[in-house]
Scaffold this motif. Sequence first.
Motif, PDB file in Angstrom:
ATOM      1  N   ALA A 179       7.826  77.937 -16.280  1.00 38.73           N
ATOM      2  CA  ALA A 179       8.293  79.321 -16.352  1.00 38.73           C
ATOM      3  C   ALA A 179       7.508  80.102 -17.402  1.00 38.73           C
ATOM      4  N   GLY A 180       7.070  81.294 -17.021  1.00 42.03           N
ATOM      5  CA  GLY A 180       6.393  82.175 -17.960  1.00 42.03           C
ATOM      6  C   GLY A 180       5.018  81.725 -18.375  1.00 42.03           C
ATOM      7  N   TRP A 181       4.433  80.749 -17.662  1.00 38.84           N
ATOM      8  CA  TRP A 181       3.130  80.199 -18.040  1.00 38.84           C
ATOM      9  C   TRP A 181       2.061  81.278 -18.107  1.00 38.84           C
ATOM     10  N   THR A 182       1.185  81.162 -19.099  1.00 42.74           N
ATOM     11  CA  THR A 182      -0.014  81.990 -19.177  1.00 42.74           C
ATOM     12  C   THR A 182      -1.210  81.090 -19.430  1.00 42.74           C
ATOM     13  N   ALA A 183      -2.392  81.603 -19.175  1.00 37.12           N
ATOM     14  CA  ALA A 183      -3.623  80.806 -19.266  1.00 37.12           C
ATOM     15  C   ALA A 183      -3.748  80.134 -20.626  1.00 37.12           C
ATOM     16  N   GLY A 184      -4.081  78.837 -20.606  1.00 36.81           N
ATOM     17  CA  GLY A 184      -4.256  78.075 -21.835  1.00 36.81           C
ATOM     18  C   GLY A 184      -3.049  77.263 -22.225  1.00 36.81           C
ATOM     19  N   GLU A 185      -1.887  77.583 -21.665  1.00 34.38           N
ATOM     20  CA  GLU A 185      -0.680  76.821 -21.988  1.00 34.38           C
ATOM     21  C   GLU A 185      -0.617  75.542 -21.147  1.00 34.38           C
ATOM     22  N   PRO A 186       0.198  74.551 -21.564  1.00 36.41           N
ATOM     23  CA  PRO A 186       0.275  73.281 -20.830  1.00 36.41           C
ATOM     24  C   PRO A 186       0.756  73.464 -19.398  1.00 36.41           C
ATOM     25  N   LEU A 187       0.267  72.598 -18.533  1.00 35.67           N
ATOM     26  CA  LEU A 187       0.698  72.540 -17.139  1.00 35.67           C
ATOM     27  C   LEU A 187       1.721  71.428 -16.973  1.00 35.67           C
ATOM     28  N   LEU A 188       2.327  71.365 -15.814  1.00 32.43           N
ATOM     29  CA  LEU A 188       3.293  70.317 -15.500  1.00 32.43           C
ATOM     30  C   LEU A 188       2.710  69.354 -14.476  1.00 32.43           C
ATOM     31  N   GLU A 189       2.772  68.060 -14.800  1.00 35.77           N
ATOM     32  CA  GLU A 189       2.353  67.030 -13.851  1.00 35.77           C
ATOM     33  C   GLU A 189       3.393  66.908 -12.735  1.00 35.77           C
ATOM     34  N   PRO A 190       2.979  66.431 -11.556  1.00 33.41           N
ATOM     35  CA  PRO A 190       3.972  66.134 -10.523  1.00 33.41           C
ATOM     36  C   PRO A 190       4.966  65.082 -11.023  1.00 33.41           C
ATOM     37  N   ALA A 191       6.188  65.156 -10.555  1.00 34.38           N
ATOM     38  CA  ALA A 191       7.196  64.167 -10.954  1.00 34.38           C
ATOM     39  C   ALA A 191       6.792  62.781 -10.469  1.00 34.38           C
ATOM     40  N   ALA A 192       7.134  61.780 -11.259  1.00 33.64           N
ATOM     41  CA  ALA A 192       6.857  60.400 -10.877  1.00 33.64           C
ATOM     42  C   ALA A 192       7.583  60.061  -9.576  1.00 33.64           C
ATOM     43  N   VAL A 193       6.912  59.272  -8.738  1.00 34.33           N
ATOM     44  CA  VAL A 193       7.518  58.918  -7.446  1.00 34.33           C
ATOM     45  C   VAL A 193       7.762  57.420  -7.320  1.00 34.33           C
ATOM     46  N   THR A 194       7.485  56.655  -8.403  1.00 31.22           N
ATOM     47  CA  THR A 194       7.818  55.228  -8.415  1.00 31.22           C
ATOM     48  C   THR A 194       8.499  54.918  -9.740  1.00 31.22           C
ATOM     49  N   LEU A 195       9.244  53.841  -9.764  1.00 30.80           N
ATOM     50  CA  LEU A 195       9.924  53.431 -10.995  1.00 30.80           C
ATOM     51  C   LEU A 195       8.913  53.114 -12.091  1.00 30.80           C
ATOM     52  N   ASP A 196       7.806  52.461 -11.731  1.00 34.82           N
ATOM     53  CA  ASP A 196       6.795  52.121 -12.741  1.00 34.82           C
ATOM     54  C   ASP A 196       6.239  53.388 -13.398  1.00 34.82           C
ATOM     55  N   GLU A 197       5.937  54.401 -12.591  1.00 33.89           N
ATOM     56  CA  GLU A 197       5.434  55.663 -13.132  1.00 33.89           C
ATOM     57  C   GLU A 197       6.461  56.295 -14.066  1.00 33.89           C
ATOM     58  N   ALA A 198       7.718  56.266 -13.629  1.00 32.71           N
ATOM     59  CA  ALA A 198       8.776  56.893 -14.416  1.00 32.71           C
ATOM     60  C   ALA A 198       8.938  56.192 -15.763  1.00 32.71           C
ATOM     61  N   LEU A 199       8.952  54.869 -15.745  1.00 26.47           N
ATOM     62  CA  LEU A 199       9.124  54.120 -16.991  1.00 26.47           C
ATOM     63  C   LEU A 199       7.926  54.285 -17.916  1.00 26.47           C
ATOM     64  N   THR A 200       6.725  54.370 -17.346  1.00 23.60           N
ATOM     65  CA  THR A 200       5.518  54.579 -18.158  1.00 23.60           C
ATOM     66  C   THR A 200       5.574  55.945 -18.842  1.00 23.60           C
ATOM     67  N   ALA A 201       6.015  56.959 -18.090  1.00 25.38           N
ATOM     68  CA  ALA A 201       6.132  58.305 -18.670  1.00 25.38           C
ATOM     69  C   ALA A 201       7.171  58.323 -19.775  1.00 25.38           C
ATOM     70  N   GLU A 202       8.312  57.671 -19.548  1.00 31.63           N
ATOM     71  CA  GLU A 202       9.366  57.626 -20.558  1.00 31.63           C
ATOM     72  C   GLU A 202       8.880  56.887 -21.812  1.00 31.63           C
ATOM     73  N   ALA A 203       8.137  55.818 -21.609  1.00 30.87           N
ATOM     74  CA  ALA A 203       7.624  55.056 -22.743  1.00 30.87           C
ATOM     75  C   ALA A 203       6.620  55.874 -23.547  1.00 30.87           C
TER      76      ALA A 203
END
Length: 215
Positions: A179-203
């Motif tokens: 929301a409210g993004w402007t050039a140079g600010e962080p982007l959002l990665e796609p949500a994890a679609v496997t448990l391994d991806e989710a746990l790696t992101a949380e870690a």
Amino acid sequence: MQDPSAPSTAVPPLRLNALAPDFTARTTMGERSLSDYRGRWLVLMSHPADFTPVCTSEFVALARQAEAFAALDCDLMALSVDSLYAHIAWLADIDRRYGVRIPFPVIEDPSMVIGTAYGMVDADSPDSATVRATFVIDPDGIVRAISWYPMTVGRSVEELLRLVTALQTTDREQASTPAGWTAGEPLLEPAAVTLDEALTAEAGGQGWYTRERKS
């Protein structure tokens, strides 16, 4: 009164990711076709009528930011049902009153063919005024964003610039913008679609569906 059993003459609304209907029309900068803009981004805008206060304020604001759109490889084009001569008279008056030369073409559409194809004019409406619609069209001629404003509310030119920038960035980076993004600010990665991806992101200290990436 229209027979409810008769076939509808209404044009289906134009949707995101649809191919923008091509057209050829007279403009204040000579004859133009939508296909002339392939290979570049385009912001196509309708305005209800010439010589109106909200539309005049929008045109002045757009003209003052034309170089910012050009820096994004994005052209501007406007349309209303008024005649070419009315457009020329209005733009000349803007030049005299505000010292601002309108640097983009304004299409005449007295038959409402273009406005109807884009859903800017209701086929069954007794009023020929177009709504204040905006279409962002990508270099392949695909409609990537649509916004609708009532006749009484002017568009935000800064938001249009932000929108085009965001679309180009998400295409290039294969990510999303928060929301409210402007050039140079962080982007959002796609949500994890496997448990391994989710746990790696949380870690790694980030939520599995709210991971950020530097732009």
